[in-house]
Design an enzyme around this catalytic site. Structure first.
Site, PDB file in Angstrom:
ATOM      1  N   CYS A 188      11.533  13.551 -14.427  1.00  0.00           N
ATOM      2  CA  CYS A 188      10.692  13.597 -15.630  1.00  0.00           C
ATOM      3  C   CYS A 188       9.619  12.512 -15.629  1.00  0.00           C
ATOM      4  CB  CYS A 188      11.549  13.526 -16.893  1.00  0.00           C
ATOM      5  SG  CYS A 188      12.434  11.981 -17.146  1.00  0.00           S
ATOM      6  N   ARG A 197      41.678  30.896 -20.322  1.00  0.00           N
ATOM      7  CA  ARG A 197      40.670  30.093 -21.019  1.00  0.00           C
ATOM      8  C   ARG A 197      39.341  30.816 -21.267  1.00  0.00           C
ATOM      9  NH1 ARG A 197      40.989  29.295 -15.813  1.00  0.00           N
ATOM     10  NH2 ARG A 197      39.132  29.039 -14.531  1.00  0.00           N
ATOM     11  N   LYS A 214      31.454  39.000 -14.631  1.00  0.00           N
ATOM     12  CA  LYS A 214      31.602  38.324 -15.916  1.00  0.00           C
ATOM     13  C   LYS A 214      30.440  38.566 -16.865  1.00  0.00           C
ATOM     14  CE  LYS A 214      34.608  34.681 -14.125  1.00  0.00           C
ATOM     15  NZ  LYS A 214      34.787  33.247 -13.864  1.00  0.00           N
ATOM     16  N   ALA A 263      34.471  29.912 -18.461  1.00  0.00           N
ATOM     17  CA  ALA A 263      35.189  29.397 -19.624  1.00  0.00           C
ATOM     18  C   ALA A 263      34.239  28.915 -20.721  1.00  0.00           C
ATOM     19  CB  ALA A 263      36.124  28.268 -19.182  1.00  0.00           C
ATOM     20  N   CYS A 282      38.420  23.015 -11.240  1.00  0.00           N
ATOM     21  CA  CYS A 282      39.554  23.661 -11.904  1.00  0.00           C
ATOM     22  C   CYS A 282      40.717  23.858 -10.930  1.00  0.00           C
ATOM     23  CB  CYS A 282      39.128  25.019 -12.452  1.00  0.00           C
ATOM     24  SG  CYS A 282      37.697  24.990 -13.528  1.00  0.00           S
TER      25      CYS A 282
END
Length: 364
Positions: free
Chosen positions: A268, A74, A89, A42, A207
């Site tokens: 980091c 979506r 995709k 999406a 989802c």
């Protein structure tokens, strides 16, 4: 596909060039930029469309999944034919982008981003955009980008909720003499691990459990893309330095400061890259459906030979393949096999069962 000689860049991008924040100089920088998008569902589909239409020269699209009917609500780059054909995709997105901007070079990778391939896939990109559906990949991205000093932008959408955060790993010397975007002339921000030292534990909404509004997806993608355009046009000083979240249904909006790195951050600050080292990397249950991904076995698969081996099984049906994937059904389970040996097994979230089915029908 060759570019359309009848469409000039001055025509295609005329309205964007009129915008003072981009202008002709910014458009030239976009014409030499390379962005990698991880996940082309999406958020990733919307972001890829926006960047391609904006004139970003090169897109690398990485996604392990295929199009299915529930995506069409979506995921704006896909259509019913893509879902009917179960088209991967990344490849479906590449084909759609070529129809509206054939000047953009799109590298599509039907793959799971893992420690073994992340350097090869992401090294050429100036900027990395997160559009994934799991925290394991996000923490892998964070490790890689901090180690390699590459900027990346986190984005997420679930229900009516959208969130984004810019991660600029450390200051580097600006270099604009070669005509490429100066994506490195910024003060460092907090990284993902500064804000969230550990991935969430316990049940996490997906989802499949919380649903999702396409409007939340498009908000996250629009914010992520706009921040990307600031960086790619050499204006990182305009980028937001917060973790921004917005619930479109309740109209609640929050921001958490991410202005500076946490000196005690293990990633980091201490530069310990456990996710990049692949420590404890699990199988991943995918967003939006009852599935397990099996990616233990990395080996090329001969789809024709696999079809011939599976065809005699009386309980296997709807067996089909093309150069991108092989699919079949057995009882409540649907198997999707990719050329590198990776598989998605729908119809279960039981990892032990999924591995057993993989070994039985595909091979261990």
């Amino acid at each position: 596909m060759a570019s359309d000689p009848g469409i000039l860049d001055t025509d295609r991008y005329s309205r964007q060039i009129l915008f003072p924040g981009i202008g002709a100089s910014g458009q030239r920088l976009l014409a030499s930029a390379h962005v990698a998008i991880i996940g082309v569902g999406a958020t990733g589909a919307a972001t890829a469309s926006l960047l391609a239409r904006a004139g970003v020269a090169t897109l690398t699209l990485i996604d392990r999944d295929f199009v299915e009917p529930s995506n069409l609500q979506r995921q704006i780059l896909f259509d019913e034919a893509d879902a009917r054909d179960s088209l991967p995709k990344a490849e479906a997105a590449r084909r759609k982008i070529s129809l509206f901007n054939s000047n953009v070079t799109v590298h599509s990778h039907i793959a799971d981003l893992i420690p073994a391939n992340i350097h090869e896939l992401l090294a050429p990109a100036h900027l990395i955009l997160d559009a994934t559906d799991n925290f394991e990949t996000r923490y892998l991205l964070n490790d890689y980008c901090v180690q390699q000093s590459k900027p990346w932008i986190y984005a997420a959408a679930i229900g009516a909720y959208a969130a984004t955060m810019n991660i600029l790993p450390r200051r580097m010397q600006a270099d604009t003499d070669n005509g490429e975007p100066a994506t490195d002339n910024y003060a460092p921000t907090a990284c993902l691990a500064c804000i969230f030292p550990k991935p969430p534990t316990g049940p996490v909404e997906t989802c499949d459990t919380a649903g999702i509004l396409s409007t939340a997806v498009n908000l996250a993608a629009s914010i992520q893309t706009t921040e990307a355009l600031k960086l790619l046009t050499n204006q990182p000083h305009l980028m937001r330095r917060t973790l921004l979240s917005h619930d479109l249904w309740s109209n609640e909006r929050t921001e958490i400061t991410a202005t500076k790195p946490n000196p005690s951050c293990t990633v980091c600050g201490q530069r310990i890259f456990t996710h990049l080292a692949g420590e404890g990397r699990p199988h991943i249950t995918l967003c939006g459906r009852n599935s397990v991904q099996i990616h233990e076995h990395h080996r090329p698969v001969d789809f024709a030979a696999m079809r011939d081996r599976l065809a005699p099984h009386a309980d296997i049906h709807d067996l089909r393949f093309n150069e991108l994937l092989l699919r079949f059904k057995r009882g409540p389970h649907t198997f999707t096999l990719f050329p590198d040996g990776r598989a998605l097994i729908q119809g279960t979230t039981d990892i032990t069962l999924a591995r057993s089915l993989y070994a039985r029908f595909i091979g261990s």
